[in-house]
Design a protein around this motif. Sequence first.
Motif, PDB file in Angstrom:
ATOM      1  N   ILE A 136      14.701  -6.696  36.010  1.00 23.55           N
ATOM      2  CA  ILE A 136      14.553  -5.237  36.205  1.00 23.55           C
ATOM      3  C   ILE A 136      13.992  -4.520  35.083  1.00 23.55           C
ATOM      4  O   ILE A 136      13.207  -3.401  35.287  1.00 23.55           O
ATOM      5  N   ALA A 137      14.526  -4.727  33.842  1.00 25.99           N
ATOM      6  CA  ALA A 137      13.819  -4.350  32.895  1.00 25.99           C
ATOM      7  C   ALA A 137      12.471  -4.679  32.567  1.00 25.99           C
ATOM      8  O   ALA A 137      11.778  -3.719  32.024  1.00 25.99           O
ATOM      9  N   LYS A 138      11.974  -5.660  32.850  1.00 27.15           N
ATOM     10  CA  LYS A 138      10.578  -6.054  32.432  1.00 27.15           C
ATOM     11  C   LYS A 138       9.824  -5.482  33.470  1.00 27.15           C
ATOM     12  O   LYS A 138       8.797  -5.079  33.092  1.00 27.15           O
ATOM     13  N   LEU A 139      10.344  -5.286  34.800  1.00 30.41           N
ATOM     14  CA  LEU A 139       9.417  -4.592  35.625  1.00 30.41           C
ATOM     15  C   LEU A 139       9.124  -3.076  35.264  1.00 30.41           C
ATOM     16  O   LEU A 139       8.060  -2.630  35.381  1.00 30.41           O
TER      17      LEU A 139
ATOM     18  N   ALA B 294      19.034  -6.621  28.391  1.00 28.42           N
ATOM     19  CA  ALA B 294      18.183  -5.637  29.158  1.00 28.42           C
ATOM     20  C   ALA B 294      17.359  -4.435  28.338  1.00 28.42           C
ATOM     21  O   ALA B 294      16.189  -4.061  28.708  1.00 28.42           O
ATOM     22  N   LEU B 295      18.141  -3.888  27.558  1.00 33.53           N
ATOM     23  CA  LEU B 295      17.736  -2.746  26.917  1.00 33.53           C
ATOM     24  C   LEU B 295      16.561  -3.318  25.956  1.00 33.53           C
ATOM     25  O   LEU B 295      15.561  -2.713  25.818  1.00 33.53           O
ATOM     26  N   LEU B 296      16.808  -4.595  25.222  1.00 35.12           N
ATOM     27  CA  LEU B 296      15.440  -5.085  24.441  1.00 35.12           C
ATOM     28  C   LEU B 296      14.554  -5.397  25.449  1.00 35.12           C
ATOM     29  O   LEU B 296      13.135  -5.102  25.039  1.00 35.12           O
ATOM     30  N   ALA B 297      14.507  -6.079  26.653  1.00 32.26           N
ATOM     31  CA  ALA B 297      13.481  -6.188  27.520  1.00 32.26           C
ATOM     32  C   ALA B 297      12.802  -5.194  27.831  1.00 32.26           C
ATOM     33  O   ALA B 297      11.689  -5.192  28.080  1.00 32.26           O
ATOM     34  N   ALA B 298      13.523  -4.105  28.206  1.00 33.55           N
ATOM     35  CA  ALA B 298      12.799  -2.649  28.581  1.00 33.55           C
ATOM     36  C   ALA B 298      11.950  -2.039  27.562  1.00 33.55           C
ATOM     37  O   ALA B 298      11.009  -1.378  28.039  1.00 33.55           O
ATOM     38  N   ALA B 299      12.098  -2.714  26.304  1.00 33.66           N
ATOM     39  CA  ALA B 299      11.346  -1.889  25.320  1.00 33.66           C
ATOM     40  C   ALA B 299      10.174  -2.999  24.754  1.00 33.66           C
ATOM     41  O   ALA B 299       9.685  -2.796  23.716  1.00 33.66           O
ATOM     42  N   THR B 300      10.105  -3.961  25.421  1.00 32.77           N
ATOM     43  CA  THR B 300       9.070  -5.048  25.254  1.00 32.77           C
ATOM     44  C   THR B 300       7.756  -5.037  26.068  1.00 32.77           C
ATOM     45  O   THR B 300       7.825  -4.929  27.144  1.00 32.77           O
TER      46      THR B 300
ATOM     47  N   ALA C  16      32.774 -22.150  33.300  1.00 30.15           N
ATOM     48  CA  ALA C  16      31.928 -23.046  34.180  1.00 30.15           C
ATOM     49  C   ALA C  16      31.722 -22.795  35.740  1.00 30.15           C
ATOM     50  O   ALA C  16      30.530 -22.874  36.054  1.00 30.15           O
ATOM     51  N   ALA C  17      32.982 -22.354  36.251  1.00 32.28           N
ATOM     52  CA  ALA C  17      32.831 -22.206  37.810  1.00 32.28           C
ATOM     53  C   ALA C  17      32.110 -20.941  38.229  1.00 32.28           C
ATOM     54  O   ALA C  17      31.772 -20.906  39.288  1.00 32.28           O
ATOM     55  N   ARG C  18      31.735 -19.910  37.237  1.00 29.94           N
ATOM     56  CA  ARG C  18      30.920 -18.910  37.562  1.00 29.94           C
ATOM     57  C   ARG C  18      29.634 -18.976  36.445  1.00 29.94           C
ATOM     58  O   ARG C  18      28.833 -17.932  36.739  1.00 29.94           O
ATOM     59  N   ARG C  19      29.279 -20.032  36.105  1.00 27.64           N
ATOM     60  CA  ARG C  19      28.268 -20.017  35.121  1.00 27.64           C
ATOM     61  C   ARG C  19      26.763 -19.644  35.772  1.00 27.64           C
ATOM     62  O   ARG C  19      26.119 -18.837  35.361  1.00 27.64           O
ATOM     63  N   THR C  20      26.511 -20.060  36.917  1.00 21.98           N
ATOM     64  CA  THR C  20      25.184 -19.923  37.664  1.00 21.98           C
ATOM     65  C   THR C  20      25.175 -18.542  37.877  1.00 21.98           C
ATOM     66  O   THR C  20      24.167 -17.816  37.589  1.00 21.98           O
ATOM     67  N   THR C  21      26.285 -17.846  38.590  1.00 21.36           N
ATOM     68  CA  THR C  21      26.194 -16.347  38.841  1.00 21.36           C
ATOM     69  C   THR C  21      26.203 -15.530  37.436  1.00 21.36           C
ATOM     70  O   THR C  21      25.308 -14.506  37.516  1.00 21.36           O
ATOM     71  N   GLY C  22      26.792 -16.025  36.313  1.00 22.12           N
ATOM     72  CA  GLY C  22      26.643 -15.199  35.207  1.00 22.12           C
ATOM     73  C   GLY C  22      25.437 -15.198  34.788  1.00 22.12           C
ATOM     74  O   GLY C  22      24.724 -14.047  34.369  1.00 22.12           O
ATOM     75  N   LEU C  23      24.520 -16.335  34.452  1.00 26.48           N
ATOM     76  CA  LEU C  23      23.332 -16.371  34.202  1.00 26.48           C
ATOM     77  C   LEU C  23      22.196 -15.715  35.012  1.00 26.48           C
ATOM     78  O   LEU C  23      21.206 -14.955  34.614  1.00 26.48           O
ATOM     79  N   ALA C  24      22.434 -15.701  36.353  1.00 30.98           N
ATOM     80  CA  ALA C  24      21.687 -14.949  37.299  1.00 30.98           C
ATOM     81  C   ALA C  24      21.765 -13.664  37.009  1.00 30.98           C
ATOM     82  O   ALA C  24      20.809 -12.698  37.002  1.00 30.98           O
ATOM     83  N   LEU C  25      23.064 -13.054  36.701  1.00 28.75           N
ATOM     84  CA  LEU C  25      23.152 -11.638  36.251  1.00 28.75           C
ATOM     85  C   LEU C  25      22.469 -11.038  35.441  1.00 28.75           C
ATOM     86  O   LEU C  25      21.680 -10.050  35.163  1.00 28.75           O
ATOM     87  N   ILE C  26      22.657 -12.092  34.167  1.00 30.46           N
ATOM     88  CA  ILE C  26      21.537 -11.716  33.055  1.00 30.46           C
ATOM     89  C   ILE C  26      20.405 -11.781  33.401  1.00 30.46           C
ATOM     90  O   ILE C  26      19.187 -10.730  32.861  1.00 30.46           O
ATOM     91  N   ALA C  27      20.051 -12.663  34.111  1.00 22.76           N
ATOM     92  CA  ALA C  27      18.322 -12.848  34.589  1.00 22.76           C
ATOM     93  C   ALA C  27      17.917 -11.365  35.200  1.00 22.76           C
ATOM     94  O   ALA C  27      16.793 -10.898  35.197  1.00 22.76           O
TER      95      ALA C  27
END
Length: 417
Positions: free
Chosen positions: A372-375, A245-251, A356-367
């Motif tokens: 938000i940082a890109k916004l 997120a920090l790197l995305a905010a500075a991009t 694996a049981a939480r993979r989609t949620t974890g990737l969604a949290l990153i996304a």
Amino acid sequence: MYRFEWFEQVKLGQAARVDAATAARVSPVVWGLGFTSLLTDVSAEMVNSTLPVYLVLHLHLSPAQYGLIDGIYNGFAIALLSLLAGWLADRHARQKELALVGYGLSTLCKLFLLAASGWSALLWIVGLDRAGKGLRSAPRDALISLNTPASQYAGAFAVHRALDACGSLLGPVVAFILLAQLPGAFDAVWVTSFVFGLLGLAVLWCFVPRPSPSPTAPARAPQAAAPAGERWITRRFLLLTGCGALLAAATISDGFIYLLLQQRHPAATGYFPLFYVVTAAAYMLLSVPAGRVADRFGRGRIFLGGYAVLIGLYAVLMGSDGLGVAAVIGCLCLLGLFNAGTEGVLMALASAEVPAARRTTGLALIATAVGIAKLLSSVLFGALWQHWGTATAVSVFIAALGLALLAAHQGLRRIGA
């Protein structure tokens, strides 16, 4: 700084060679998702490649107004729905179905463009299109990692991103040819874009199966056997999320970079859609090599190296009042190199940290964090450009990205990425 001793191994011939065998090891599911993304990106980039120059040069939106639209496009709508999609996909094992809904919504938006009569309507359509991306991205990336051995995450994501970039390359070309043959016939572009979107949906429906109850792509060994209810949002995961997120905010967003390049080479206005083509071509060619090197020599190194390339690109934009054709192409290739070294690699880093049981949620949290940082980044850069000019805006972002790189280096070193 990370040590780049792998350059010496490459020189000595000790590094793994990237050849057809790399692609052969990738799951058919990844290929199916890759061709879905290829066709969908042909559809999307037929529209997206003309939006920045259309909004700023023809509708005369201010940089701040464009920053708001760009932020919604790149961040807000994705962040809004990614977590919901991730939670539903993990709870009900419906990754494929949610991906279908997301791709379907984005495809329908191409038809909505036929009725758009002003920039406010366009704002709503862009928001709905990105809502579709928010619904599909985390389930799609989860399907990739759940069908890939942990040691090959970056390579699998790289193959997918390379096919995605191929669509990004072809979309502007198709739009350019259509408008060259039918000047001003934007309706033809929207309808053709819709057809490509439908083809992408068909590939996903027919060639990508639902994940099996027992995933073949566990996360790290200590986490793989974790029951579904065990705490999985660890300090390591939070550090990785914060770094992304920090790197995305500075991009600076790609759309602003294209506008800056057009400003420094005004003759390129008519060829603005082709900026996307050059970037996508570089991304497509470099994505798989970057992914394979990341898997072999360290994903964190390649990830940070991509952002280091971006600082060089910003320095060129700030230090030049005019750029020749070769310099513009070079800048676009640097942007493609940055994308190749960061987008899929971040998802590979995240996949290794989430069971694996939480993979989609974890990737969604990153996304969500990155969205938000890109916004915030787009809104801030647009405001800086409008009130203080491009030189000040780019200078601020160079300084911010340098500081973000130092912080991310420390964070990734702590988790051994």
